[in-house]
Design a protein around this motif. Structure first.
Motif, mmCIF file in Angstrom:
data_model
loop_
_atom_site.group_PDB
_atom_site.id
_atom_site.type_symbol
_atom_site.label_atom_id
_atom_site.label_comp_id
_atom_site.label_asym_id
_atom_site.label_seq_id
_atom_site.Cartn_x
_atom_site.Cartn_y
_atom_site.Cartn_z
ATOM 1 N N LEU A 101 -8.250 15.276 -0.549
ATOM 2 C CA LEU A 101 -8.615 14.328 0.503
ATOM 3 C C LEU A 101 -9.748 14.854 1.366
ATOM 4 C CD1 LEU A 101 -5.085 13.136 1.588
ATOM 5 C CD2 LEU A 101 -6.870 11.718 0.638
ATOM 6 N N LYS A 161 -7.508 14.064 -6.610
ATOM 7 C CA LYS A 161 -6.420 14.944 -6.168
ATOM 8 C C LYS A 161 -6.806 15.789 -4.959
ATOM 9 C CE LYS A 161 -3.529 13.546 -9.155
ATOM 10 N NZ LYS A 161 -2.608 12.545 -8.622
ATOM 11 N N PHE A 166 2.125 1.869 -3.392
ATOM 12 C CA PHE A 166 1.060 2.424 -4.227
ATOM 13 C C PHE A 166 0.959 3.936 -4.020
ATOM 14 C CE2 PHE A 166 -3.533 3.389 -4.666
ATOM 15 C CZ PHE A 166 -3.636 3.187 -6.023
ATOM 16 N N PHE A 167 1.027 4.356 -2.766
ATOM 17 C CA PHE A 167 0.962 5.793 -2.487
ATOM 18 C C PHE A 167 2.154 6.528 -3.080
ATOM 19 C CE2 PHE A 167 -2.498 5.215 0.384
ATOM 20 C CZ PHE A 167 -3.095 6.440 0.423
ATOM 21 N N LEU A 221 1.631 7.083 -6.643
ATOM 22 C CA LEU A 221 0.623 8.095 -6.969
ATOM 23 C C LEU A 221 1.243 9.467 -7.125
ATOM 24 C CD1 LEU A 221 -2.420 7.409 -4.643
ATOM 25 C CD2 LEU A 221 -2.129 6.827 -7.011
ATOM 26 N N VAL A 240 0.832 -1.202 0.000
ATOM 27 C CA VAL A 240 0.000 0.000 0.000
ATOM 28 C C VAL A 240 0.869 1.256 0.000
ATOM 29 C CG1 VAL A 240 -1.839 1.215 1.189
ATOM 30 C CG2 VAL A 240 -1.827 -1.233 1.160
ATOM 31 N N TYR A 287 -7.729 9.443 -3.998
ATOM 32 C CA TYR A 287 -6.812 10.560 -4.191
ATOM 33 C C TYR A 287 -6.287 10.588 -5.623
ATOM 34 C CZ TYR A 287 -2.954 13.713 -3.699
ATOM 35 O OH TYR A 287 -2.109 14.759 -3.872
ATOM 36 N N TRP A 288 -6.073 9.396 -6.203
ATOM 37 C CA TRP A 288 -5.555 9.295 -7.556
ATOM 38 C C TRP A 288 -6.435 10.065 -8.540
ATOM 39 C CZ3 TRP A 288 -4.575 3.856 -10.159
ATOM 40 C CH2 TRP A 288 -3.680 4.030 -11.228
ATOM 41 N N ILE A 307 -8.446 4.891 -0.023
ATOM 42 C CA ILE A 307 -8.131 6.316 0.041
ATOM 43 C C ILE A 307 -7.169 6.683 -1.085
ATOM 44 C CG2 ILE A 307 -7.019 8.088 1.433
ATOM 45 C CD1 ILE A 307 -8.053 6.637 3.899
ATOM 46 N N GLY A 308 -6.199 5.784 -1.346
ATOM 47 C CA GLY A 308 -5.254 6.033 -2.427
ATOM 48 C C GLY A 308 -5.950 6.154 -3.771
ATOM 49 N N PHE A 309 -6.889 5.237 -4.036
ATOM 50 C CA PHE A 309 -7.607 5.288 -5.305
ATOM 51 C C PHE A 309 -8.421 6.578 -5.435
ATOM 52 C CE2 PHE A 309 -6.918 0.679 -5.648
ATOM 53 C CZ PHE A 309 -6.547 0.635 -6.974
ATOM 54 N N LEU A 355 2.173 15.517 -1.618
ATOM 55 C CA LEU A 355 1.228 15.087 -0.585
ATOM 56 C C LEU A 355 1.324 13.595 -0.286
ATOM 57 C CD1 LEU A 355 -0.907 16.114 1.322
ATOM 58 C CD2 LEU A 355 -2.604 15.646 -0.400
ATOM 59 N N LEU A 384 1.777 11.512 3.279
ATOM 60 C CA LEU A 384 0.854 10.478 3.747
ATOM 61 C C LEU A 384 1.609 9.190 4.059
ATOM 62 C CD1 LEU A 384 -2.196 10.834 1.332
ATOM 63 C CD2 LEU A 384 -1.693 12.074 3.406
ATOM 64 N N ASP A 387 4.146 15.274 -6.960
ATOM 65 C CA ASP A 387 3.121 15.616 -5.972
ATOM 66 C C ASP A 387 3.656 15.309 -4.574
ATOM 67 O OD1 ASP A 387 0.917 15.994 -4.502
ATOM 68 O OD2 ASP A 387 -0.412 14.706 -5.669
#
Lengths: 112, 512
Positions: free
Chosen positions: B191, B189, A41-42, A45, A38, B185-186, B181-183, A69, A73, A67
């Motif tokens: 939260l 853009k 994955f972040f 992103l 996970v 945000y993807w 949450i990741g999906f 952010l 996270l 990015d």
């Protein structure tokens, strides 16, 4: 795209481990693998091809930045992950002292 | 008003550290400090309940003002639904911690207990107040990590095993939530929940977000122990010390599970009918299967834990009925009624299930067992426990004039009006089976003293335990007043409006 798919595969590897492994420590390791997938994955992103570190340069407004952010996270999530992992390991050590084994098949007082 | 919002997180968080530090020097201080903290929070939450009307109070952490009306800081939002859940967290929390003053003496390391308790309350208040998806995750983890530790607080075989199971399933849930949450945000853009809703309104890719909705529903469903994800709940809730069981069953599964599901699916995602039907089905399944699993139990706390699954099924089912009607865009007043029934039952369940776990704790405290077959004849020697547990049992089974009757009645009326006759019938049947199961509890624990003379010379529990139980049983009776339309308009209607008018949350926070 392949990186995102690998992320998901890693998640499933972790899930497979949690479901099939019978050693408590291996279950904890599998949970960590899920966690890392996970985080990866972040991290993906926030990545933008050709982007640089997001320190804004007024002289060059057209520059592409990554990015920032998701990185923040992930850092937060890693700290939380540390807490959950250490909590889990503490419980596993206690379980070993009580039962004298790491085998989940022999730890089954609660049922029904 | 806005200045009060962060205090709900800051006070218990600071309290947790103060207890650890000061507790080393003053050994008796911890229990009074923890009680005082929770009492202050309870007073604050009641004050907020009275003053927060239709307008959400907003607190921008760090004072980051929105740029071009796009929020950049972390928002804390207090609206009608939030204050109701805040009230149950802090009031049940105060009564549990006051009960612990006598109860927890049998364990060592009281400092850790009160400190973890305050941390758990801080986490739950944070989840409820947060207006930001990732912040919800962070506070959720704070509250569940302290819950893991508190479940294992007895450090015997059962407690450790239950805690391990809870941690593994809770860990999987956390990662699913984080993935979801990741999906989100993807694509969006952002939260901030209100801002995400605003982005969704401009274009909603159903196939993409279906996956996200499933991830989020599974994650929070695991935390809330809806039926296919319920395996950890009976173990964890029955192994924890009783005041903690009251907190876990009465509050944690609501604040960390049901609250977030309801909030996100009403106010963030655009409700699709398929998801609404799925949620209603899961709720109905929990309602029915939970009660059937409960009826065969002989351990009081396991019995109560399975009833928690069943009663949460009512809440999820009625919220699901509301979602179906909203997604079809018909009969908004019946949708409001269904949601009202769900929220009312959520509040009631916190009160009577908290009370029942405290009763179970009182019985365990005096006779040292949780097995119903070894009890009997406690009615004479423990009159206060008997009376309060009778009120709670009648309340959970839906007997008038107690609060459980009115919330179940509203849910059943809403189901009938929405033409879900099967769900209404199932709700009635489950209520009857619940009554049967609690009559068994009453009979075996408090009457039936034919062969149990050893229980004759036991004493009633100490004052703090009686005080908490009596206050909760009085609340059981007085919460029925919420069924009166005039009272409901003041307390419940703001919550229902912000949920059923799905865009209102986003527009009132973003101001556009």
């Amino acid at each position: 795209m392949i990186a995102y798919i690998m992320c998901f595969v890693l998640f499933l590897v972790g899930l497979y481990g949690v479901i099939t492994k019978r050693n408590l420590v291996k279950i904890a390791v599998s949970l960590s693998i899920m966690e890392i997938s996970v985080f990866l994955f972040f991290a993906l992103l926030g990545y933008i091809d050709g982007g640089v570190a997001p320190i804004v340069d007024p002289a060059d407004p057209a520059r592409v930045y990554v990015d920032p952010l998701p990185q923040a996270l992930v850092l937060t999530a890693i700290v939380i992950g540390l807490a959950t992992t250490s909590m889990l390991m503490a419980i596993i050590i206690r379980l070993y002292r009580k039962y004298g084994t790491f085998d989940i098949r022999e730890i089954k007082n609660l049922r029904g | 008003m806005n200045q009060l919002v962060p205090l709900f997180v800051v006070i218990p968080l600071a309290g947790a550290f103060l207890i650890m530090i000061l507790g080393r020097f003053f050994s008796e201080l911890n229990k009074y400090l923890a009680s005082a903290i929770l009492l202050i929070l309870a007073v604050f939450s009641i004050y907020s309940l009275v003053t927060t009307g239709e307008n959400p109070a907003l607190y921008k952490t760090g004072g980051w003002e929105p740029v071009n009306k796009i929020p950049i800081g972390i928002y804390m939002v207090m609206d009608g639904f939030t204050v109701i859940v805040l009230c149950i967290i802090n009031i049940v929390g105060f009564l549990s911690v006051f009960y612990s003053i006598s109860y927890i003496k049998r364990y060592t390391a009281e400092n850790y207990y009160y400190s973890l308790f305050c941390l758990m309350v801080a986490g739950m208040n944070g989840v409820v107040l947060s207006g930001d998806l990732f912040n919800i995750f962070v506070f959720l983890e704070i509250s569940v990590i302290s819950a893991y530790a508190l479940v294992a607080f007895g450090v015997e075989k059962n407690e450790l095993e239950a805690s391990f199971k809870y941690q593994v399933l809770g860990g999987i849930a956390s990662f699913l939530i984080l993935f979801g949450i990741g999906f989100i945000y993807w694509k969006t853009k952002t939260l901030n929940i209100a801002d995400i809703r605003h982005v969704f309104s401009t274009g909603y890719n159903r196939t993409y977000y279906l996956f996200v909705e499933i991830l989020i529903l599974t994650g929070f469903g695991l935390k809330a122990a809806i039926i296919p994800f319920h395996a950890w709940l009976p173990d964890a809730h029955s192994s924890a010390p009783s005041p903690i069981s009251a907190m876990l069953s009465g509050v944690l599964i609501k604040a960390a599970g049901i609250y977030v599901i309801i909030r996100l699916f009403f106010n963030m995602f655009i409700i699709t009918e398929n998801m609404a039907v799925l949620i209603t089905t899961l709720g109905t399944l929990s309602m029915v299967i939970g009660v059937f699993l409960a009826i065969g139990q002989w351990d009081i706390k396991r019995l109560l834990a399975y009833h928690s699954i069943s009663q949460m099924g009512y809440v999820v089912m009625s919220a699901g009925i509301g979602m179906i009607l909203i997604s079809r865009g018909i009969k908004p007043e019946i949708a409001s009624l269904a949601v009202a029934g769900g929220i009312f039952h959520l509040v009631n369940h916190a009160v009577f299930k908290g009370l029942l776990f405290l009763n179970a704790g009182a019985i365990e405290y005096t006779i040292g067992t949780r097995d119903l077959r070894e009890m009997g004849g406690l009615a004479k020697s423990m009159p206060a426990t008997h009376a309060t547990s009778f009120v709670a049992s009648m309340s959970i089974s839906g007997i008038p004039p107690f609060n459980g009757f009115f919330s179940k009645l509203i849910i059943i009326i809403a189901a009938v009006l929405a033409k879900f006759y099967l769900l209404a019938a199932l709700a009635v049947i489950v209520s009857i089976i619940t009554l049967a199961s609690f009559l068994k509890f009453q009979r075996y624990a408090f009457f039936n003293n034919s062969d149990n003379n050893k229980n004759l010379n036991i004493k009633e529990v100490p004052f703090p335990m009686i005080f908490s139980m009596v206050v909760l049983s009085i609340l059981c009776v007085f919460l029925s007043l919420l069924a009166i339309p005039a009272v409901r308009d003041v307390f419940l209607t703001p919550a229902i409006n912000i949920l059923t008018d799905t865009l209102k949350y986003s527009t009132s926070i973003l101001g556009k």
